[in-house]
Design a protein around this motif. Structure first.
Motif, PDB file in Angstrom:
ATOM      1  N   ASP A 106       0.836  -1.202   0.000  1.00 13.01           N
ATOM      2  CA  ASP A 106       0.000   0.000   0.000  1.00 13.01           C
ATOM      3  C   ASP A 106       0.872   1.255   0.000  1.00 13.01           C
ATOM      4  O   ASP A 106       1.859   1.342   0.744  1.00 13.01           O
ATOM      5  N   PRO A 347      -2.269  -7.996  -3.910  1.00 17.94           N
ATOM      6  CA  PRO A 347      -2.899  -6.685  -4.154  1.00 17.94           C
ATOM      7  C   PRO A 347      -1.929  -5.533  -3.909  1.00 17.94           C
ATOM      8  O   PRO A 347      -1.226  -5.497  -2.899  1.00 17.94           O
ATOM      9  N   ARG A 349      -2.009  -1.353  -3.804  1.00 17.64           N
ATOM     10  CA  ARG A 349      -2.866  -0.170  -3.768  1.00 17.64           C
ATOM     11  C   ARG A 349      -2.001   1.069  -3.853  1.00 17.64           C
ATOM     12  O   ARG A 349      -1.124   1.296  -3.021  1.00 17.64           O
ATOM     13  N   ARG A 353      -5.948   4.729  -2.993  1.00 12.40           N
ATOM     14  CA  ARG A 353      -6.279   3.326  -2.725  1.00 12.40           C
ATOM     15  C   ARG A 353      -6.653   2.550  -3.989  1.00 12.40           C
ATOM     16  O   ARG A 353      -7.308   1.509  -3.923  1.00 12.40           O
ATOM     17  N   LEU A 355      -6.454  -0.041  -6.810  1.00  6.59           N
ATOM     18  CA  LEU A 355      -5.795  -1.333  -6.978  1.00  6.59           C
ATOM     19  C   LEU A 355      -5.112  -1.410  -8.337  1.00  6.59           C
ATOM     20  O   LEU A 355      -5.668  -0.986  -9.361  1.00  6.59           O
TER      21      LEU A 355
END
Length: 484
Positions: A106, A347, A349, A353, A355
């Motif tokens: 992230d 995943p 991000r 946020r 993806l």
């Protein structure tokens, strides 16, 4: 949470190349995250019988790390030794963290840092992330009916079970591509029966392998001689793109050579028909082998084409589409990897946020195949359209690494924290890639291959000369980037 300037995901050739170039640039605050319990990537993981490279070894090596290869096309064990040699020669052993499989990543916009979560090693923070997990790291097994019912042994070629003795067994190999083409000759003489399931025939050319003499190996340790040999091989292989893109007559000549090999090595006309492709040579990966056709012609080997493909599995074996039931002890899945849509399995991000898999709908794309708008400070080695169908991928990796270092240097010079490709620059680059791809055999050769994403776009390969890509990555173009 452990913090680094750079995190490198993967410890194969891509990760090692990035690490060495970081050290050369004076950056030693980095860590390589390796998901397995050993470092080294592809050639330490793929240990199936017959595994070998299909690019001449002096070119399939990093330019800063020459090696005294024993033969022109190195086998897996020698490639593994070279990988370990690189780790020790470049002092990278202590920079690799094993058992660190990434499960999520992230972007923290406030801190302008990536937060990387691993399954067993906790969380990490870094200003830059270089994904070097590679395109051949996510094995695929098709979800066939009855797959879980089979009570015999089964495994993917990427996860070969060396504890299982296949000698004297009834074996099926599902798939007939590059790995299958190496496994089939390696095991055919030792098994009771071998059933090969072929979705479509592959073009096969002779493998011009040879062992180097003692004198030649000594010369390979001499840097000028090694460099000269690399360039001679490079230009010989680079000419292949002429057939794949620019010259149908050249392609016809190569195709004629492949048909000649087929005729010489397969006297049975029915088997020869099964092994004759119905698409242009080069559309799929060309196989280099002197031993595949003779192995397929053995009395204990049966080739099953599309019409005799797998209908279902049960406890004892496979039922084919034409009603045969094959009793089996072992199934080897040579069904490839998720190389396009599933290029990065976990995943990611980015800003707001978003993806990465959503940004990549309907197909993966990136500026120079390396940077994705909205995902600052993330660099993807072997990203979309960076694969190479005619020469060494390591040449592309070194070109990408040079571009990545230019991005990092630009931020350091200007005292800034983040860099990303502008959307319009990525869109312009991607449009050029797919416009050029229309002229290649990979797009128009009449086959379905793993080079294509589910959208139908060829996203695995760069559609031109590798020196063209090298030129494109020669340095940072500020106008194509947003720095903050």
């Amino acid at each position: 949470m452990h913090s680094y300037q750079v995190l490198i995901i993967g410890s194969g050739f891509g990760g090692q190349c990035a690490a060495v170039n970081l050290l050369k640039a004076g950056i030693d605050d980095f860590l390589l995250l390796e998901r397995r319990d050993f470092p080294g990537g592809t050639w330490c993981q793929n240990t199936y019988p017959g595994a070998a490279v299909d690019v001449p070894s002096p070119l399939y090596s990093l330019s800063f790390a020459p090696y005294r290869w024993s033969q022109m096309y190195a086998t897996q064990d020698e490639l593994q030794r070279y990988t370990q040699h690189l780790l020790h020669q470049q002092g990278l052993q202590d920079k690799v963290l094993l058992g660190a499989e990434v499960e999520a990543m992230d972007w923290d916009s406030a801190q302008q840092r990536w937060i990387v979560q691993t399954q067993a090693r906790g969380r990490f923070q870094a200003q830059f992330v270089i994904n070097a997990s590679g395109p051949l790291s996510q094995p695929l097994i098709p979800p066939l009916q009855g797959l879980a019912d089979f009570t015999g042994h089964q495994f993917h070629s990427n996860q070969w079970d060396h504890h299982y003795d296949y000698r004297g067994k009834r074996v099926a190999i599902v798939g007939s591509g590059a790995s299958a083409a190496q496994i089939i000759p390696a095991i055919a003489a030792d098994v009771a029966q071998l059933h090969v399931f072929q979705r479509s025939a592959h073009w096969v050319l002779p493998r011009p392998d040879r062992h180097f003499s003692a004198l030649e190996r000594r010369l390979l340790g001499f840097k000028p001689a090694y460099t000269l040999l690399r360039w001679l091989i490079y230009w010989q292989l680079e000419s292949r793109i002429i057939a794949f893109k620019y010259s149908r007559p050249a392609m016809t000549l190569v195709q004629r050579q492949a048909l000649g090999l087929l005729k010489r090595q397969v006297p049975d006309p029915q088997l020869r028909r099964q092994l004759t492709p119905d698409y242009s040579i080069g559309c799929k990966r060309v196989i280099l082998s002197n031993t595949l056709y003779p192995a397929l012609g053995r009395a204990n080997v049966s080739l099953h084409g599309r019409e005799q493909g797998i209908q279902s599995l049960d406890a004892s074996g496979i039922t084919t589409r034409d009603g045969q039931h094959l009793e089996l002890d072992l199934i080897i899945w040579c069904t490839g990897f998720d190389t396009t849509d599933g290029m990065i399995a976990y995943p990611v991000r980015g800003k707001d946020r978003q993806l990465l898999r959503d940004a990549w709908a309907p197909y993966p794309r990136a500026y120079l195949g390396t940077c994705v708008p909205g995902f600052p400070n993330l660099f993807i080695l072997c990203g979309p359209n960076t694969g190479i169908g005619h020469t060494s991928l390591l040449f592309i990796i070194e070109s990408q690494t040079r571009y990545i270092l230019s991005c990092i240097r630009a931020l350091k010079t200007q005292g800034l924290q983040a860099i990303e490709a502008r959307p319009e620059a990525e869109a312009r680059y991607t449009a050029m890639i797919h416009r050029e791809m229309q002229r290649t055999v990979w797009q128009s050769g009449g086959c379905q291959s793993w080079y294509r994403s589910s959208s139908g776009h060829v996203t695995a390969l760069f559609p031109g000369f590798s020196f063209s890509y090298h030129w494109l990555t020669r340095g940072l173009k500020p106008v194509d980037h947003q720095l903050s």
